[in-house]
Scaffold this active site. Structure first.
Site, PDB file in Angstrom:
ATOM      1  N   HIS A 103       0.818  -1.264  -0.045  1.00 39.85           N
ATOM      2  CA  HIS A 103      -0.058   0.075  -0.005  1.00 39.85           C
ATOM      3  C   HIS A 103       0.882   1.234  -0.109  1.00 39.85           C
ATOM      4  O   HIS A 103       1.928   1.175   0.674  1.00 39.85           O
ATOM      5  CB  HIS A 103      -0.822   0.058   1.272  1.00 39.85           C
ATOM      6  CG  HIS A 103      -1.942   1.235   1.213  1.00 39.85           C
ATOM      7  ND1 HIS A 103      -3.046   1.276   0.165  1.00 39.85           N
ATOM      8  CD2 HIS A 103      -2.057   2.322   1.906  1.00 39.85           C
ATOM      9  CE1 HIS A 103      -3.653   2.152   0.742  1.00 39.85           C
ATOM     10  NE2 HIS A 103      -3.136   2.883   1.504  1.00 39.85           N
ATOM     11  N   ASP A 120      -4.339   8.830   2.907  1.00 39.41           N
ATOM     12  CA  ASP A 120      -4.386   7.615   2.465  1.00 39.41           C
ATOM     13  C   ASP A 120      -5.852   7.395   2.196  1.00 39.41           C
ATOM     14  O   ASP A 120      -6.765   7.590   2.458  1.00 39.41           O
ATOM     15  CB  ASP A 120      -4.565   6.986   3.977  1.00 39.41           C
ATOM     16  CG  ASP A 120      -3.899   5.374   3.952  1.00 39.41           C
ATOM     17  OD1 ASP A 120      -4.110   4.981   2.816  1.00 39.41           O
ATOM     18  OD2 ASP A 120      -3.730   4.710   5.015  1.00 39.41           O
ATOM     19  N   CYS A 168      -3.684   2.652  -5.137  1.00 39.98           N
ATOM     20  CA  CYS A 168      -3.033   3.449  -4.086  1.00 39.98           C
ATOM     21  C   CYS A 168      -1.996   4.262  -4.549  1.00 39.98           C
ATOM     22  O   CYS A 168      -2.016   5.724  -4.329  1.00 39.98           O
ATOM     23  CB  CYS A 168      -2.648   2.662  -2.848  1.00 39.98           C
ATOM     24  SG  CYS A 168      -1.537   1.338  -3.304  1.00 39.98           S
TER      25      CYS A 168
END
Length: 246
Positions: A103, A120, A168
């Site tokens: 991630h 995030d 991401c």
């Protein structure tokens, strides 16, 4: 027809070398690697000398560098001279595994607010722990004065989230681009920061479209390199022919 070599070098851009496999990553629904993020950060770095975009490998070393060596490592970056510093954060905590992790998120320092902001794209805050680790490692190096107040850390929780398990890194690039754009026009907007632009513009559809934009950017740069090589070859041929005539 012969298959293309995934390790073939297709572009040298500043200090970044892209390979054929990087195009495949951008073309398909795949997790971004360090090289693509470093390439796009290098592309954005021309927006202002007051903004520093840190490559993933350097960020990773900051998070894992022994405390007694960190100052010497950071000094060449001149962090206290920068108005904005952008870090790509990876959740890999295994120093023996190159380009590990699953991630990406983004940590941005803004000097006038003396604050680190963490973006995030996951719903569960997958990178909060590594982002805080990075913050704790570098916060005391953001100012030249040892008596300066440490920057604060804030989570940006109202942004849109990714809708798959692989975009991401694209969210990191999209947010970094918005921060650079915001900095260029911030005199007009005061201290509204970049948050509203992130919320409005970093949508799943915009992020998906950005893959194609970066592919187009890379392919647009590739012919320049190939043309230069062809020009050198032509000059060599012409010189050889001229020598043969003497």
């Amino acid at each position: 027809m012969a298959k293309s070599n995934p390790d073939e070098k297709i572009l040298s851009y500043n200090d970044v070398v892209l390979r054929r496999s990087d195009l495949d990553i951008l073309s398909g629904p795949y997790f971004l690697n360090d090289r693509i993020i470093e390439f796009y950060f290098s592309h954005l770095s021309s927006c202002s000398e007051e903004i520093l975009l840190i490559p993933p490998s350097i960020t990773f070393w900051m998070m894992n560098c022994p405390a007694e060596s960190l100052k010497d490592f950071l000094d060449p970056l001149h962090l206290p001279d920068k108005k904005v510093v952008i870090f790509p954060v990876n959740d890999n905590d295994d120093v023996s595994e190159a380009e590990g992790g699953s991630h990406w998120s983004l940590l941005a320092f803004e000097r006038s607010m003396n604050t680190f902001y963490h973006h995030d794209s996951s719903r569960g805050g997958l990178s909060k722990r590594p982002a805080k680790r990075l913050y704790n490692a570098v916060k005391k190096f953001m100012s030249v004065s040892s008596s300066a107040t440490d920057p604060v850390y804030k989570e940006c929780t109202d942004s849109l989230h990714q809708v798959n398990g692989y975009d991401c890194g694209m969210y990191v690039l999209a947010i970094a681009r918005i921060i650079c754009s915001w900095y260029g026009s911030k005199d007009k907007d005061g201290h509204n920061m970049w948050f509203s632009a992130v919320k409005e513009q970093v949508t799943p559809s915009a992020v998906a479209a950005m893959r194609g934009e970066i592919l187009g950017l890379i392919r647009g740069l590739m012919p320049k390199r190939n043309s230069s090589k062809m020009l050198v070859c032509m000059e060599t041929i012409l010189c050889s022919a001229a020598l043969g005539l003497l």
